[in-house]
Design an enzyme around this catalytic site. Structure first.
Site, short mmCIF file in Angstrom:
data_model
loop_
_atom_site.label_atom_id
_atom_site.label_comp_id
_atom_site.label_asym_id
_atom_site.label_seq_id
_atom_site.Cartn_x
_atom_site.Cartn_y
_atom_site.Cartn_z
N LYS A 269 2.44 -44.99 23.59
CA LYS A 269 3.49 -45.89 23.07
C LYS A 269 3.11 -47.33 23.43
O LYS A 269 1.95 -47.70 23.32
CB LYS A 269 4.87 -45.48 23.60
CG LYS A 269 5.12 -43.99 23.37
CD LYS A 269 6.50 -43.54 23.69
CE LYS A 269 6.61 -42.05 23.46
NZ LYS A 269 7.95 -41.52 23.59
N HIS B 28 6.62 -40.12 13.85
CA HIS B 28 7.26 -40.10 15.18
C HIS B 28 8.68 -40.66 15.05
O HIS B 28 8.90 -41.63 14.33
CB HIS B 28 6.43 -40.92 16.17
CG HIS B 28 6.88 -40.68 17.59
ND1 HIS B 28 8.02 -41.22 18.10
CD2 HIS B 28 6.35 -39.92 18.57
CE1 HIS B 28 8.18 -40.82 19.35
NE2 HIS B 28 7.18 -40.02 19.66
N GLU C 126 9.48 -32.46 17.95
CA GLU C 126 9.96 -33.31 19.04
C GLU C 126 11.44 -33.64 18.85
O GLU C 126 11.78 -34.61 18.14
CB GLU C 126 9.18 -34.63 19.07
CG GLU C 126 7.69 -34.47 19.27
CD GLU C 126 7.08 -35.75 19.84
OE1 GLU C 126 6.52 -35.69 20.93
OE2 GLU C 126 7.21 -36.81 19.21
N GLY D 124 11.55 -38.82 26.12
CA GLY D 124 11.70 -39.88 27.12
C GLY D 124 12.95 -39.77 27.97
O GLY D 124 13.29 -40.70 28.71
P1 PGA Z 1 7.95 -38.05 26.33
O1 PGA Z 1 7.45 -38.57 24.88
O2 PGA Z 1 6.95 -37.03 26.78
O3 PGA Z 1 7.98 -39.28 27.19
O4 PGA Z 1 9.29 -37.45 26.12
C1 PGA Z 1 6.94 -37.68 23.94
C2 PGA Z 1 6.68 -38.38 22.63
O5 PGA Z 1 7.44 -39.27 22.26
O6 PGA Z 1 5.72 -38.05 21.92
#
Ligand code: PGA
Length: 240
Positions: A8, A90, A159, A165
């Site tokens: 990110k 995403h 996801e 996150g």
């Molecule tokens: P995260 O992010 O592991 O921090 O939850 C995953 C992603 O957004 O691909």
């Protein structure tokens, strides 16, 4: 098995280089069948061939070779680094950056034309999850509108938006239910899970019969921790 690190908007060019060096060294010594991918910020791109054990990818691109698209990068910029791997769909781009399904489909078609490997992300918001599995399945399938799922360089990452996150991963039975549904439709396409994956929960997630890997944000920001995650993924023996 795919283990992918999504940086990110984290890491500088310098820290990305140290990260990739450490990761490549680790993979050189530790022979793994895992397909290891790292998606750094565009300002931290490095030549992909410097790190032969890692596939470098782009979190974003504009579906054009080059041109008048202020703030974006096209295939000319990705080609300069030998990047042949992209994330599309995403939820942070769908929601925060307001990418529509129509635009996402254009990006997908462009990536396919270029022969790039794609991790195509889908995921439902919390209010849809509250309505149960059927609602989730419908929401996720709608995110495939105008997407050619027969493309052989496609992987799909499930996801759930509310799990990204937050430190709260989806429940294992819910991940299994969604991945099994996707498997029944998309047969040979690798399926990943993403959303608060860490060293505590990865083994259980990867062990699911329809799971072919993980897309990891926070827990993969530290190179040593990402190496641990790769080891965990590697050690899971699946019954065929
Ligand atoms: P995260 O992010 O592991 O921090 O939850 C995953 C992603 O957004 O691909």
């Amino acid at each position: 098995m795919i283990t992918a690190a999504n940086f990110k908007v984290n890491h500088t060019r310098e820290s990305t280089a140290s990260y990739l060096e450490a990761l490549n060294l680790f993979l050189d010594a530790y022979s793994t069948h895992c397909d290891v991918r790292v998606y750094p910020a565009a300002s931290s791109f490095l030549k992909a061939d410097l790190y032969p054990h890692v596939k470098l990818g782009a979190q974003n691109f504009y579906p054009a070779v080059n041109g008048a698209y202020t703030g974006e990068i096209g295939s000319q910029q990705l080609n300069e680094f030998g990047i042949k791997n992209v994330l599309i769909g995403h939820s942070e781009r769908r929601v925060t950056l307001r990418e529509t399904q129509d635009f996402i489909a254009k990006k997908y078609a462009f990536a396919k034309e270029n022969g790039w490997e794609i991790i195509y992300c889908i995921g439902e918001p919390k209010d849809v999850r509250r309505n149960g599995f059927e609602a989730v399945a419908q929401y996720l399938l709608d995110e495939f509108e105008d997407i050619d799922t027969d493309y052989d360089k496609l992987s799909i990452a499930y996801e759930p938006i509310w799990a990204i996150g937050t430190g709260v991963s989806a429940e294992i039975k819910d991940i299994a239910e969604v991945l099994d549904m996707l498997k029944s439709r998309f047969k040979s396409t690798p399926l990943l899970y993403g959303g608060s994956v860490n060293t505590e929960n990865l083994r259980q997630i990867i062990s699911l019969k329809s799971c072919g890997g993980a897309l990891i944000g926070n827990a993969a920001l530290d190179a040593a921790n990402f190496c641990k995650l790769i080891q965990i993924a590697q050690n899971v023996q699946k019954e065929e």
